[in-house]
Design a protein around this motif. Sequence first.
Motif, mmCIF file in Angstrom:
data_model
loop_
_atom_site.group_PDB
_atom_site.id
_atom_site.type_symbol
_atom_site.label_atom_id
_atom_site.label_comp_id
_atom_site.label_asym_id
_atom_site.label_seq_id
_atom_site.Cartn_x
_atom_site.Cartn_y
_atom_site.Cartn_z
ATOM 1 N N PHE B 63 0.861 -1.185 0.000
ATOM 2 C CA PHE B 63 0.000 0.000 0.000
ATOM 3 C C PHE B 63 0.894 1.231 0.000
ATOM 4 N N ASP B 64 0.733 2.067 -1.012
ATOM 5 C CA ASP B 64 1.574 3.260 -1.086
ATOM 6 C C ASP B 64 0.719 4.496 -1.371
ATOM 7 N N GLU B 65 1.376 5.606 -1.743
ATOM 8 C CA GLU B 65 0.657 6.873 -1.908
ATOM 9 C C GLU B 65 -0.374 6.815 -3.027
ATOM 10 N N ARG B 66 -0.068 6.065 -4.094
ATOM 11 C CA ARG B 66 -1.026 5.952 -5.201
ATOM 12 C C ARG B 66 -2.269 5.191 -4.739
ATOM 13 N N ASP B 67 -2.048 4.111 -3.999
ATOM 14 C CA ASP B 67 -3.176 3.344 -3.451
ATOM 15 C C ASP B 67 -4.016 4.224 -2.521
ATOM 16 N N GLU B 69 -4.363 7.501 -2.627
ATOM 17 C CA GLU B 69 -5.147 8.469 -3.422
ATOM 18 C C GLU B 69 -6.370 7.805 -4.032
ATOM 19 N N TYR B 133 -7.671 2.225 -11.057
ATOM 20 C CA TYR B 133 -6.421 1.485 -11.268
ATOM 21 C C TYR B 133 -6.148 1.269 -12.750
ATOM 22 N N SER B 137 -3.808 9.319 -14.649
ATOM 23 C CA SER B 137 -3.206 9.906 -13.463
ATOM 24 C C SER B 137 -4.231 10.143 -12.362
ATOM 25 N N HIS B 138 -3.793 9.930 -11.108
ATOM 26 C CA HIS B 138 -4.670 10.149 -9.967
ATOM 27 C C HIS B 138 -4.194 11.326 -9.148
ATOM 28 N N ALA B 139 -3.095 11.929 -9.551
ATOM 29 C CA ALA B 139 -2.516 13.018 -8.745
ATOM 30 C C ALA B 139 -3.256 14.309 -8.974
#
Lengths: 71, 139
Positions: B63-67, B69, B133, B137-139
């Motif tokens: 689990f990281d920052e992308r997950d 977001e 997923y 981009s999700h940022a």
Amino acid sequence: MPDSVQIKNKIRRLRFDHDEMTQQELANLAGVTRQTIVALEAGRYNPSLLLAFRIAKTFGMPIESVFELDQ
Amino acid sequence: MNTQEKRAWFILAVLAATLAVYLPLAFVTGFHVASLGVTGVFGLAGAAPLIGRREKAAGKPTFDERDSEIEKAATLAGYSIFWLALVLGIMVPFFILGPNAPVTIPMYVFPMLLVFASMIIFGIRALVTVVLYRRGSHA
């Protein structure tokens, strides 16, 4: 800044320059999942500043040598 | 496939299984109250966190920052749709029946609201997770 601005990166190239490092190895070193590295390389995800620094540090390069704005 | 994505697919599968069991039974029994009991199958969705335990135990980042977001966006979507359904569920009868219409609601409706709310929130959350997923981009 408009949302459409993307961040380009040279991660794929740098992985190969670093003894053909695998995506999983880079992911483990940067503390993210392999899927995030895949998304970064495909330009589908803009990393946080912290992650960008961590990846640049993994390659031993300044952040601007790994990431740049795609305008 | 990411751990979060696998969990989302699992929840969608459980939701589909629940509806596949409930809807035919409801039609056969003429929407008898007892048919609502099978919606308990959706409780299996609670097993979703068990997915990915092996990877976590192996020390791999799961689990990281992308997950994070994606999880935030999906959760917001789930609760937003639930809120919309709640507002419509309250206001539509109000406008159709009028402000002074006498309405009798059996008590079983209240716990069932919780079940259907869970289905909406977790179902939409899982659906949006899968979509994000696979998208840009999700940022």
